[in-house]
Design a protein around this motif. Structure first.
Motif, PDB file in Angstrom:
ATOM      1  N   SER A 263      11.656 -53.959 -10.698  1.00  0.00           N
ATOM      2  CA  SER A 263      10.780 -54.616  -9.727  1.00  0.00           C
ATOM      3  C   SER A 263      11.636 -55.199  -8.611  1.00  0.00           C
ATOM      4  O   SER A 263      12.557 -55.979  -8.862  1.00  0.00           O
ATOM      5  CB  SER A 263       9.982 -55.741 -10.383  1.00  0.00           C
ATOM      6  N   VAL A 264      11.321 -54.801  -7.380  1.00  0.00           N
ATOM      7  CA  VAL A 264      11.971 -55.398  -6.223  1.00  0.00           C
ATOM      8  C   VAL A 264      10.971 -56.422  -5.686  1.00  0.00           C
ATOM      9  O   VAL A 264       9.929 -56.065  -5.139  1.00  0.00           O
ATOM     10  CB  VAL A 264      12.308 -54.335  -5.161  1.00  0.00           C
ATOM     11  N   VAL A 265      11.259 -57.695  -5.878  1.00  0.00           N
ATOM     12  CA  VAL A 265      10.290 -58.767  -5.630  1.00  0.00           C
ATOM     13  C   VAL A 265      10.523 -59.394  -4.256  1.00  0.00           C
ATOM     14  O   VAL A 265      11.665 -59.631  -3.856  1.00  0.00           O
ATOM     15  CB  VAL A 265      10.400 -59.857  -6.732  1.00  0.00           C
ATOM     16  N   GLY A 266       9.426 -59.595  -3.533  1.00  0.00           N
ATOM     17  CA  GLY A 266       9.498 -60.336  -2.273  1.00  0.00           C
ATOM     18  C   GLY A 266      10.199 -59.578  -1.173  1.00  0.00           C
ATOM     19  O   GLY A 266      11.011 -60.122  -0.429  1.00  0.00           O
ATOM     20  N   ILE A 267       9.883 -58.290  -1.085  1.00  0.00           N
ATOM     21  CA  ILE A 267      10.473 -57.479  -0.023  1.00  0.00           C
ATOM     22  C   ILE A 267       9.609 -57.664   1.224  1.00  0.00           C
ATOM     23  O   ILE A 267       8.404 -57.896   1.122  1.00  0.00           O
ATOM     24  CB  ILE A 267      10.561 -56.000  -0.484  1.00  0.00           C
ATOM     25  N   GLN A 268      10.197 -57.625   2.413  1.00  0.00           N
ATOM     26  CA  GLN A 268       9.448 -57.867   3.659  1.00  0.00           C
ATOM     27  C   GLN A 268       8.345 -56.841   3.850  1.00  0.00           C
ATOM     28  O   GLN A 268       8.573 -55.648   3.686  1.00  0.00           O
ATOM     29  CB  GLN A 268      10.398 -57.789   4.840  1.00  0.00           C
ATOM     30  N   ASP A 269       7.167 -57.289   4.231  1.00  0.00           N
ATOM     31  CA  ASP A 269       6.032 -56.385   4.378  1.00  0.00           C
ATOM     32  C   ASP A 269       6.005 -55.798   5.786  1.00  0.00           C
ATOM     33  O   ASP A 269       5.123 -56.086   6.587  1.00  0.00           O
ATOM     34  CB  ASP A 269       4.725 -57.136   4.063  1.00  0.00           C
ATOM     35  N   VAL A 270       7.026 -54.986   6.099  1.00  0.00           N
ATOM     36  CA  VAL A 270       7.060 -54.312   7.413  1.00  0.00           C
ATOM     37  C   VAL A 270       7.071 -52.807   7.165  1.00  0.00           C
ATOM     38  O   VAL A 270       7.509 -52.362   6.103  1.00  0.00           O
ATOM     39  CB  VAL A 270       8.307 -54.710   8.237  1.00  0.00           C
ATOM     40  N   PRO A 271       6.583 -52.005   8.128  1.00  0.00           N
ATOM     41  CA  PRO A 271       6.510 -50.558   7.910  1.00  0.00           C
ATOM     42  C   PRO A 271       7.905 -49.977   7.640  1.00  0.00           C
ATOM     43  O   PRO A 271       8.888 -50.434   8.209  1.00  0.00           O
ATOM     44  CB  PRO A 271       5.935 -50.014   9.215  1.00  0.00           C
ATOM     45  N   GLY A 272       7.950 -48.965   6.803  1.00  0.00           N
ATOM     46  CA  GLY A 272       9.207 -48.252   6.577  1.00  0.00           C
ATOM     47  C   GLY A 272      10.069 -48.831   5.474  1.00  0.00           C
ATOM     48  O   GLY A 272      11.066 -48.236   5.088  1.00  0.00           O
ATOM     49  N   MET A 273       9.706 -50.032   4.941  1.00  0.00           N
ATOM     50  CA  MET A 273      10.550 -50.643   3.924  1.00  0.00           C
ATOM     51  C   MET A 273      10.565 -49.799   2.637  1.00  0.00           C
ATOM     52  O   MET A 273      11.615 -49.612   2.036  1.00  0.00           O
ATOM     53  CB  MET A 273      10.023 -52.041   3.612  1.00  0.00           C
ATOM     54  N   ALA A 274       9.371 -49.319   2.214  1.00  0.00           N
ATOM     55  CA  ALA A 274       9.288 -48.506   1.002  1.00  0.00           C
ATOM     56  C   ALA A 274      10.075 -47.204   1.200  1.00  0.00           C
ATOM     57  O   ALA A 274      10.829 -46.765   0.320  1.00  0.00           O
ATOM     58  CB  ALA A 274       7.831 -48.193   0.663  1.00  0.00           C
ATOM     59  N   PHE A 275       9.926 -46.627   2.394  1.00  0.00           N
ATOM     60  CA  PHE A 275      10.674 -45.403   2.667  1.00  0.00           C
ATOM     61  C   PHE A 275      12.172 -45.644   2.544  1.00  0.00           C
ATOM     62  O   PHE A 275      12.901 -44.881   1.893  1.00  0.00           O
ATOM     63  CB  PHE A 275      10.344 -44.866   4.054  1.00  0.00           C
ATOM     64  N   VAL A 295       0.856 -57.022  -3.396  1.00  0.00           N
ATOM     65  CA  VAL A 295       1.090 -58.027  -2.354  1.00  0.00           C
ATOM     66  C   VAL A 295       1.779 -59.231  -2.986  1.00  0.00           C
ATOM     67  O   VAL A 295       1.374 -59.723  -4.033  1.00  0.00           O
ATOM     68  CB  VAL A 295      -0.249 -58.433  -1.720  1.00  0.00           C
ATOM     69  N   GLY A 296       2.831 -59.700  -2.350  1.00  0.00           N
ATOM     70  CA  GLY A 296       3.539 -60.875  -2.848  1.00  0.00           C
ATOM     71  C   GLY A 296       3.190 -62.101  -2.020  1.00  0.00           C
ATOM     72  O   GLY A 296       2.186 -62.128  -1.318  1.00  0.00           O
TER      73      GLY A 296
END
Lengths: 406, 406
Positions: A263-275, A295-296
């Motif tokens: 689990s990668v927790v609290g990652i920034q919710d901006v486009p392209g982060m998952a990619f 959603v965190g």
């Protein structure tokens, strides 16, 4: 009939077993069949050769490792030819050079490209049993390559396709494909038939009967596979396009414990982060299986995914190295999880299958941590300690013990 | 300089020795030489593979036996390539298919016909040490063949000839060619040089340093051989055309205990009887060495000859089977005999050499049972128990301990 038969390393581990397999081959010859046999290296030979290499070099080149370990299969085919000759059958062993088993140039994990059929055809016409080294090929440089895990199965299917064999029999240490692993679920039932797609899903879910690559190839060239045991003479399971699994919603349940969750927790919710995250992993050849995004807090999200347990350390290392770029708040992981899946072509037209599976797990008080579905498969991630109970419950819930294919 | 180096099975028997040989090869690379290395199978590998075959079949076909045992050399070259790579040398292993090592079609005892030089040439030009499987080839059917005893020596000499190497170094478990076997004659002396013909006579007489076929080939293609030890770094013995063995009548004394004597007593004294007898033996591939014919009683004669002890049983069986045709009165044989020989190009112009040898044996009270001579060799058959005394006496008589080639 023209038959390709493939025997694994344990089926030819010693002289007694070699002679036993030779007798089985002889029965096919006596019945008037043309027989091509694909063999793996005897027993632990490959492991022993790799250990020898490591004594000399901690990190031997893959070219030389292939040159070394390919000798194991050559020994198997020669010994099997001798066994058949001693029973007065005509037999000839052929290695990858002699057959013309062409692969791409990737050492250690090559893909078959083209198989010359001339020599095998000639030997069959002369009345010989043709014994071919599994797991290996030659590349454009005339170097020996090996096909990676499950390579001998792939060799057998590829030869069956190239030689227009009527059937490709894969002998294993189980009697066929079961509704569940019989060592875990006591009343598991052997399937008479299963489709390529179902078999593929089962294989990718940890039912280690056939390797995916060989099933994919069988599907592509429409090779009828038969999975059966070299120890007993029981009828096996046919893997083919138009398999009939009568009146059953699903054809099997399987568990895979080579799973870890990150689990990668609290990652920034901006486009392209998952990619960015999954691109980093795939660049290092780490396969991600189930993915869950949630959603965190405060404009962040949590991404949870599974990888094979073998690659957990590597995956964590990559995530830590790139902590600056990924800007997550926390990294959590667990390796005491398992994936349990059900497979069946029948579920396409039956929307209640998932509910039925979840109900079985609920009744058994088992927590579902993640879910993943495809057209003919539903997988859930649960705690590893719950695997046996989960499989039994699902197996019972779907009444798989009633399966009957007569 | 372009060098071909050949190491036998004991020189590469385990990881430590493989690494040791790799370091020796590395020194030649560091000195700027182009190096081709021919290797035998590790230690007892070939014997173990033959034992495996016999577990399966008492009489395996030679084709399949060649397919089986040829894997031993392939393992050796791959392991050696890994050892060199681990020391940061560029190295590549090649088997008989990859080199293009063409032989006639006789399995188990093939003869080299043609060696493709293209691949080896290319690898040398790319700066690679080329590691070639000894002892094996491929025939016109693309089947694996093996070259029979001493085959790896022959491979090395043939490659040295085909690739125009400046020298062919044969590494053995002795430091060179001696005036006599140092284990038997304590003050035996290592020769600095010896001619092809002398080496041939020594080899055929049981000095197991080099196999005849390889020396014949070296002579034919004028390949300079060097016999030396892989364990020590001592200078070895050069085998070449214009070898100088200064002021010595003979260059060595050798013993062969793989000898048996057969006497066919009271055979009819009519023309063609000897031809019939030896023709029967040669048809079964039994080599006859020394022959003695003497007049017997009442219009008969006795024919006495030697064969290798290995083939005594076969020879006797043939003679018994054909007793009707040969019409002899008695068959006698002994296997407790040995052949002691002296060799030297110097004896051609020195008629007293034989006398000197017989004098040494007379002084040591040793009975001579048969005698055979060639231009540069004299052999006597004696009782096996007399071998050591005979060799020491002859060695002393010719003052071989004084040999000096500085």
């Amino acid at each position: 009939m023209r038959i390709v038969k493939k025997f694994g390393g344990s089926s030819v581990a010693n002289a007694e077993r070699v002679l036993n397999v030779a007798r089985q081959i002889g029965e096919d010859v006596d019945a008037g069949h043309q027989v091509i046999v694909v063999l793996s290296a005897q027993g632990k030979t490959t492991d022993q050769l790799i250990a020898k290499a490591r004594e000399i070099s901690p990190n031997p080149s893959k070219r030389e490792l292939d040159m070394l370990i390919s000798t194991g299969e050559q020994q198997s085919v020669a010994l099997m030819a001798m066994a058949l000759e001693s029973m007065n059958y005509k037999a000839i062993s052929l290695n990858a050079f002699q057959v013309g088993m062409h692969t791409n140039r990737v050492y250690g994990n090559a893909r078959l490209k083209l198989i010359d059929t001339e020599r095998m055809q000639m030997e069959l016409e002369r009345g010989y049993v043709v014994l071919v080294t599994g797991f290996q090929g030659i590349n454009r440089y005339d170097d020996v390559t090996t096909l990676g895990r499950g390579g001998s199965d792939t060799t057998a299917v590829a030869i069956a396709a190239a030689m227009n064999a009527d059937r490709c029999q894969i002998y294993t240490d189980v009697e066929g494909v079961y509704t569940a692993d019989p060592r875990i679920v006591k009343n598991a039932v052997k399937l008479k038939e299963i489709s390529y797609d179902e078999m593929l899903e089962l294989a990718s879910m940890g039912a280690k009967v056939l390797h995916n690559r060989s099933v994919e190839m069988a599907k592509k060239y429409n090779v009828v596979l038969e999975v059966l045991s070299s120890m007993t003479r029981a009828e096996g399971t046919l893997v083919k396009e138009d398999a009939k699994v009568e009146r059953m919603l699903i054809s099997g349940v399987a568990a895979d414990t080579n799973v870890a969750r990150i689990s990668v927790v609290g990652i920034q919710d901006v486009p392209g982060m998952a990619f960015t995250l999954f691109n980093l992993l795939s660049q290092k050849n780490i396969n991600v299986d189930i993915i869950l995004q949630s959603v965190g807090r405060e404009g962040t999200k949590d991404i949870t995914f599974t990888v094979s347990r073998d690659s957990l350390e590597d995956a964590l290392a990559i995530l830590r190295e790139n902590a600056g770029q990924l800007k997550y708040q926390d990294l959590q992981y667990a390796d005491n999880v398992a994936k349990v899946s059900i497979v069946g072509a029948g579920m396409i037209s039956n929307p209640g299958v998932a509910t039925k599976m979840f109900e079985a797990l609920y009744n058994a008080h088992i927590n579902i941590r993640m879910i993943s579905t495809s057209e003919i498969k539903i997988s859930v991630l649960i705690d590893e300690r719950d695997v046996q109970v989960a499989m039994e419950s699902i197996h019972d819930q779907f009444k798989l013990y009633q399966i009957s294919q007569q």
